[in-house]
Structure formats: structure tokens, C-alpha cells
Design an enzyme around this catalytic site. Sequence first.
Site, PDB file in Angstrom:
ATOM      1  N   ASP A   1       0.813  -1.221   0.000  1.00  0.00           N
ATOM      2  CA  ASP A   1       0.000   0.000   0.000  1.00  0.00           C
ATOM      3  C   ASP A   1       0.843   1.267   0.000  1.00  0.00           C
ATOM      4  O   ASP A   1       0.445   2.290   0.559  1.00  0.00           O
ATOM      5  CB  ASP A   1      -0.973   0.005   1.197  1.00  0.00           C
ATOM      6  CG  ASP A   1      -1.820  -1.245   1.237  1.00  0.00           C
ATOM      7  OD1 ASP A   1      -2.227  -1.698   0.149  1.00  0.00           O
ATOM      8  OD2 ASP A   1      -2.060  -1.777   2.334  1.00  0.00           O
TER       9      ASP A   1
ATOM     10  N   LYS B   1       1.826   2.067  -5.140  1.00  0.00           N
ATOM     11  CA  LYS B   1       2.355   1.482  -6.389  1.00  0.00           C
ATOM     12  C   LYS B   1       1.417   1.764  -7.558  1.00  0.00           C
ATOM     13  O   LYS B   1       1.862   1.981  -8.673  1.00  0.00           O
ATOM     14  CB  LYS B   1       2.530  -0.043  -6.232  1.00  0.00           C
ATOM     15  CG  LYS B   1       3.537  -0.430  -5.169  1.00  0.00           C
ATOM     16  CD  LYS B   1       3.623  -1.932  -4.998  1.00  0.00           C
ATOM     17  CE  LYS B   1       2.390  -2.550  -4.381  1.00  0.00           C
ATOM     18  NZ  LYS B   1       2.144  -2.211  -2.975  1.00  0.00           N
TER      19      LYS B   1
ATOM     20  N   GLY C   1      -4.546  -4.271  -3.722  1.00  0.00           N
ATOM     21  CA  GLY C   1      -5.535  -3.205  -3.890  1.00  0.00           C
ATOM     22  C   GLY C   1      -4.770  -1.966  -4.289  1.00  0.00           C
ATOM     23  O   GLY C   1      -4.060  -1.393  -3.474  1.00  0.00           O
ATOM     24  N   HIS C   2      -4.838  -1.610  -5.569  1.00  0.00           N
ATOM     25  CA  HIS C   2      -4.070  -0.486  -6.078  1.00  0.00           C
ATOM     26  C   HIS C   2      -5.019   0.635  -6.493  1.00  0.00           C
ATOM     27  O   HIS C   2      -5.924   0.411  -7.290  1.00  0.00           O
ATOM     28  CB  HIS C   2      -3.213  -0.911  -7.282  1.00  0.00           C
ATOM     29  CG  HIS C   2      -2.207  -1.968  -6.948  1.00  0.00           C
ATOM     30  ND1 HIS C   2      -1.422  -2.581  -7.875  1.00  0.00           N
ATOM     31  CD2 HIS C   2      -1.841  -2.510  -5.761  1.00  0.00           C
ATOM     32  CE1 HIS C   2      -0.623  -3.458  -7.288  1.00  0.00           C
ATOM     33  NE2 HIS C   2      -0.871  -3.432  -6.006  1.00  0.00           N
TER      34      HIS C   2
ATOM     35  N   GLN D   1       1.777  -6.422  -3.576  1.00  0.00           N
ATOM     36  CA  GLN D   1       2.357  -6.587  -2.239  1.00  0.00           C
ATOM     37  C   GLN D   1       3.706  -5.852  -2.131  1.00  0.00           C
ATOM     38  O   GLN D   1       3.878  -4.849  -2.792  1.00  0.00           O
ATOM     39  CB  GLN D   1       2.488  -8.065  -1.846  1.00  0.00           C
ATOM     40  CG  GLN D   1       1.152  -8.760  -1.666  1.00  0.00           C
ATOM     41  CD  GLN D   1       0.478  -9.077  -2.987  1.00  0.00           C
ATOM     42  OE1 GLN D   1       1.063  -9.691  -3.866  1.00  0.00           O
ATOM     43  NE2 GLN D   1      -0.756  -8.678  -3.141  1.00  0.00           N
TER      44      GLN D   1
HETATM   45  P1  GDP Z   1      -0.707   0.310  -3.548  1.00  0.00           P
HETATM   46  O1  GDP Z   1      -1.329  -0.953  -3.044  1.00  0.00           O
HETATM   47  O2  GDP Z   1       0.762   0.351  -3.317  1.00  0.00           O
HETATM   48  O3  GDP Z   1      -1.062   0.628  -4.978  1.00  0.00           O
HETATM   49  O4  GDP Z   1      -1.318   1.489  -2.669  1.00  0.00           O
HETATM   50  P2  GDP Z   1      -2.872   1.687  -2.264  1.00  0.00           P
HETATM   51  O5  GDP Z   1      -3.594   2.197  -3.446  1.00  0.00           O
HETATM   52  O6  GDP Z   1      -3.384   0.488  -1.557  1.00  0.00           O
HETATM   53  O7  GDP Z   1      -2.737   2.795  -1.130  1.00  0.00           O
HETATM   54  C1  GDP Z   1      -2.125   4.028  -1.388  1.00  0.00           C
HETATM   55  C2  GDP Z   1      -3.141   5.156  -1.121  1.00  0.00           C
HETATM   56  O8  GDP Z   1      -2.467   6.377  -1.045  1.00  0.00           O
HETATM   57  C3  GDP Z   1      -4.173   5.319  -2.204  1.00  0.00           C
HETATM   58  O9  GDP Z   1      -5.377   5.715  -1.637  1.00  0.00           O
HETATM   59  C4  GDP Z   1      -3.599   6.432  -3.081  1.00  0.00           C
HETATM   60  O10 GDP Z   1      -4.601   7.175  -3.768  1.00  0.00           O
HETATM   61  C5  GDP Z   1      -2.933   7.291  -2.052  1.00  0.00           C
HETATM   62  N1  GDP Z   1      -1.738   8.013  -2.476  1.00  0.00           N
HETATM   63  C6  GDP Z   1      -0.759   7.598  -3.326  1.00  0.00           C
HETATM   64  N2  GDP Z   1       0.236   8.511  -3.364  1.00  0.00           N
HETATM   65  C7  GDP Z   1      -0.134   9.500  -2.517  1.00  0.00           C
HETATM   66  C8  GDP Z   1       0.499  10.723  -2.096  1.00  0.00           C
HETATM   67  O11 GDP Z   1       1.608  11.073  -2.498  1.00  0.00           O
HETATM   68  N3  GDP Z   1      -0.189  11.475  -1.177  1.00  0.00           N
HETATM   69  C9  GDP Z   1      -1.410  11.119  -0.692  1.00  0.00           C
HETATM   70  N4  GDP Z   1      -2.014  11.914   0.212  1.00  0.00           N
HETATM   71  N5  GDP Z   1      -2.020   9.996  -1.075  1.00  0.00           N
HETATM   72  C10 GDP Z   1      -1.390   9.194  -1.964  1.00  0.00           C
HETATM   73  P1  IMO Z   2      -0.917  -4.251  -2.240  1.00  0.00           P
HETATM   74  O1  IMO Z   2      -0.501  -4.774  -3.593  1.00  0.00           O
HETATM   75  C1  IMO Z   2      -0.935  -4.837   2.077  1.00  0.00           C
HETATM   76  C2  IMO Z   2      -1.022  -9.012   3.482  1.00  0.00           C
HETATM   77  C3  IMO Z   2      -2.271  -9.466   4.207  1.00  0.00           C
HETATM   78  C4  IMO Z   2      -1.677 -10.512   5.155  1.00  0.00           C
HETATM   79  C5  IMO Z   2      -0.577 -11.147   4.286  1.00  0.00           C
HETATM   80  C6  IMO Z   2      -1.005 -12.471   3.641  1.00  0.00           C
HETATM   81  O2  IMO Z   2      -2.183  -3.475  -2.236  1.00  0.00           O
HETATM   82  O3  IMO Z   2       0.232  -3.531  -1.581  1.00  0.00           O
HETATM   83  P2  IMO Z   2      -2.583 -13.035   1.586  1.00  0.00           P
HETATM   84  O4  IMO Z   2      -4.049 -12.793   1.376  1.00  0.00           O
HETATM   85  O5  IMO Z   2      -1.704 -12.423   0.553  1.00  0.00           O
HETATM   86  O6  IMO Z   2      -2.264 -14.494   1.804  1.00  0.00           O
HETATM   87  O7  IMO Z   2      -2.258 -12.321   3.000  1.00  0.00           O
HETATM   88  O8  IMO Z   2      -0.248 -10.195   3.297  1.00  0.00           O
HETATM   89  N1  IMO Z   2      -1.264  -8.424   2.135  1.00  0.00           N
HETATM   90  C7  IMO Z   2      -1.182  -7.112   1.876  1.00  0.00           C
HETATM   91  N2  IMO Z   2      -0.979  -6.057   2.687  1.00  0.00           N
HETATM   92  N3  IMO Z   2      -1.074  -4.658   0.749  1.00  0.00           N
HETATM   93  C8  IMO Z   2      -1.259  -5.715  -0.073  1.00  0.00           C
HETATM   94  O9  IMO Z   2      -1.257  -5.594  -1.417  1.00  0.00           O
HETATM   95  C9  IMO Z   2      -1.362  -7.005   0.477  1.00  0.00           C
HETATM   96  N4  IMO Z   2      -1.564  -8.231  -0.043  1.00  0.00           N
HETATM   97  C10 IMO Z   2      -1.486  -9.098   0.985  1.00  0.00           C
HETATM   98  O10 IMO Z   2      -2.882  -8.410   4.903  1.00  0.00           O
HETATM   99  O11 IMO Z   2      -1.039  -9.865   6.224  1.00  0.00           O
HETATM  100 MG    MG Z   3      -2.847  -1.592  -1.764  1.00  0.00          MG
END
Ligand code: GDP
Ligand code: IMO
Ligand code: MG
Length: 428
Positions: free
Chosen positions: A13, A16, A40-41, A223
Site C-alpha cells: 500500500d 504502487k 488493492g491499487h 504486495q
Molecule cells: P498500492 O497498493 O501500493 O497501490 O497502494 P494503495 O492504493 O493500496 O494505497 C495508497 C493510497 O495512497 C491510495 O489511496 C492512493 O490514492 C494514495 N496516495 C498515493 N500517493 C499518494 C500521495 O503522495 N499522497 C497522498 N495523500 N495519497 C497518496
Molecule cells: P498491495 O498490492 C498490504 C497481506 C495481508 C496478510 C498477508 C497475507 O495493495 O500492496 P494473503 O491474502 O496475501 O495471503 O495475505 O499479506 N497483504 C497485503 N498487505 N497490501 C497488499 O497488497 C497485500 N496483499 C497481501 O494483509 O497480512
Molecule cells: Mg494496496
Amino acid sequence: MPGIVLIGAQWGDEGKGKATDLIGTKVDYVARFNGGNNAGHTVVVGDESYALHLLPSGIISPTATPVIGNGVVVDPEVLFEEIDGLESRGVDCSRLLVSEGAHIIAPYHRVLDKVTERFLGKHKIGTTGRGIGPAYADKINRVGIRVHDLFNAEHLHDKVEASLHQKNQMLVKLYNRRPIDVNETTDELLRLGERLKPYVANTSLVLNKALDEGKTVLFEGGQATMLDVDHGTYPFVTSSNPTAGGACTGTGVGPTKISRVIGVSKAYVTRVGEGPFPTELFGEDGDWLRAQGHEYGVTTGRPRRCGWFDAVVNRYAAQVNGLTDIVLTKLDVLTGLKEIPLCVAYDVNGERRDDMPTDQAEFAVAKPIYESMPGWSEDISQIHDFNDLPKTCQDYVKRLEELSGCRISVIGTGPQRDHIIQINSLVD
Ligand code: GDP
Ligand code: IMO
Ligand code: MG
């Protein structure tokens, strides 16, 4: 030729999705290489916010070809839901290519993920419950179902039978559940295969040809480094290799084709699920970070555990991934703090450790050694030049760069596409 790998440097998270989208318009292919719909991106474009789970974030770019590599585990039902959801919003998904060698998440993998977690009790991992672990376990146990198996009824029936033979014994005798029917499961998978067929390709061949023709491929990790089954905080990890090496095995492209490895890091740290997290904050500071950063999971909605930036983690990520660049996200979230603690090393049973302990018993008791930097109060979300940032903010970034041992090339200052400070190009 360039092959560019983009991975998470912490526990996921990191942003990415946004970073991939940023590069997505400048590359020809965006290929996912690991994980599945546990990811979850989030990609925010103007007023539209897209939550992607299985599809590469490059799907939002009208020019890049999105690819799901052989290292990904594919839940076809989730894939179709995601395609339908995006197409209803005007995003064209017809260019999508899915590897014929990718493993399938079947309905029984989801069941097993949930019952296994329940059975583990206090030892649970806190998985996303999407069937990821059981699908990868079948792959390694050599009883997995692959995409190309869905196109041969007799062959598929045989494979499903082999896979369910032992599982049904376990479900009935150990978990007190009903057995899963081989014929019904086979029919269901054949039906899903029909819809999947037009997307299926020899993606290793496609990507290698593209690279040989001088096209640019972005390998998008799900991840993150600390969730890697080999290099992460085992057993509190996911079941794939989200580190840079996974890009090669997960797509069928050799390491000589990779010229760049970009690590995405938050300016602080979050983690979802169980497992050790040295800089975790439990009191008001943690609640403040969660609220400021909207730190709730995109996949499960769980509140994310929050903590200060951990330079030991970043140095480790730079090492195991061979990072060439860091994208530092969510710097804006720290605005308003008077002082910002950052972890420079650990204290493990009274001994200072600058490098990541590999023994998880040591990591579990590692205490952060903090250094404190002065904060800033100015809104930085509209700033596009590093030199225009408040001086204390510049100093914080420079210190993170120094401690991480890798240059910071992009800074995120908000969720929108244009909320960035570009210091070095990520594609040249
Ligand atoms: P990922 O799994 O690595 O793609 O990240 P997620 O989407 O799960 O979580 C990142 C969150 O941070 C999302 O809600 C993005 O919209 C938000 N985000 C990404 N870059 C920035 C930033 O530079 N500033 C802020 N405030 N939010 C950001
Ligand atoms: P993104 O791509 C954050 C964590 C789960 C759990 C562990 C194993 O959005 O960064 P799984 O269902 O993969 O067997 O769970 O990994 N986990 C993540 N945590 N971001 C993710 O993906 C994750 N994908 C799995 O919470 O601790
Ligand atoms: Mg994510």
C-alpha cells in the site's frame, strides 16, 4: 530495450498504483508478475478513483498493453467483475493479455484460505481471504490448475480430481465441512475458461519480443518486499515473491532485460494483517497518521497499522531488490507535525543493529532507535519543484535518501496524478 521493475519497498500500500499510472502512459506494456486479487491499487485520475485488484494499474493508460504474467494467481470471477466494472466506466480492457501458464484460484482455494485461518487461531496470518496462499500451495505441490487447463474438459477433470482428493479428506475429517464436488467444479471452471479464452496468450513470448524490438515494459509488483515469502517477515507474509527477482520468474523474462528497479515507499509505514512491525504506533500518533493518510485497506477495508518511517526496512529493500530509484509517496500526510521521528537502526536485546535481522525471533523484539527531524506546516500539495519545498521538508527527504542508500526520484504530494515532484525521470 528497457525493462523497468516497480515494487513495494515496505509492507504494501505504498502507492504502487499511482506510481505505475504515472509511468503507464510512457510505456508499451504493464505486466503484473506476482500475487492476485489480494492487491488493492488505487489510481486517481481527476474526479475518478479506480480500485484495481487483479488487473495491472496500466489498464487505465489508453496506450499500454496490460499483461497478467504466469507468476500471478488468477481468480477468473474476480477478473471478469473487474473488467465489467471498468468497461462500464469507459475503460477499454480489450488489450488485456493473460498468461496461459498462470495458476487459477478456484472456489475451493477461497474456502481453504478462510478455514485455515480460523484453524490457526492465535497463529493466524491475517490474510485477505482471497485464496492466495492455498492457490500458491497447490502450485508448489504440483496439483494446481493453470489457465491452459481450462480449455480441455477431460484433462481439467483429471486435474481437479487430483487436487480435490486430499482436500476433501481434510475438509471433511479435519474441518468438519462438506466435500467439494469434482464434476461441479470442473463444469464451473470450463464455463469461466470460455470467457477467459480471448485474453489468453504466451505472454513470455510477447514480452520478450517487445523488449527485443526496443519497446518498454513496466513490471508492476503486487504486495511488497517485507511480505515476500523468502525475504519478508515470514510467516507473516504473502505466498509469492513481490521482490524484483519475482518479475523475471513471474513473466518469463530474463534478468539481463531489466535496466531499472523502482521501489515505492511511503514517507511513513503501514501494515495490514498480523506480524511484527517495529515502528508501529498505538496511541494518538497512530490514529493521527491513519486519519491524515486515509489508511484503510482497498481490498478488505481493514484499518492499516501505522508507524514512523523505518530506514532499516528501506535499506534492506534497496539491497534485496537492487533498487535504482525510490518513489517517496504521501509526504503531504506528514504536514503539520512539529517533530518527525524516523527509525535509523534497531536495538535487539541491547545490541545496535543497522541491518535487517534475518532471524524473525530477533525481528519480533527489535526496538526502533529514533532520530528526530523538525517538521513543516505549509501545504506542499501544489509544489512541483523540490527546491520550493519548505527547508525542513527538503531536509527530511534528503535524510531518508541518505539512510536508504538509494536516490529518491519522485515525491508524492497528494493522491492525484499531478500531485508529484519529479526529480529524475523514471523511464529514460
Ligand atoms: P498500492 O497498493 O501500493 O497501490 O497502494 P494503495 O492504493 O493500496 O494505497 C495508497 C493510497 O495512497 C491510495 O489511496 C492512493 O490514492 C494514495 N496516495 C498515493 N500517493 C499518494 C500521495 O503522495 N499522497 C497522498 N495523500 N495519497 C497518496
Ligand atoms: P498491495 O498490492 C498490504 C497481506 C495481508 C496478510 C498477508 C497475507 O495493495 O500492496 P494473503 O491474502 O496475501 O495471503 O495475505 O499479506 N497483504 C497485503 N498487505 N497490501 C497488499 O497488497 C497485500 N496483499 C497481501 O494483509 O497480512
Ligand atoms: Mg494496496
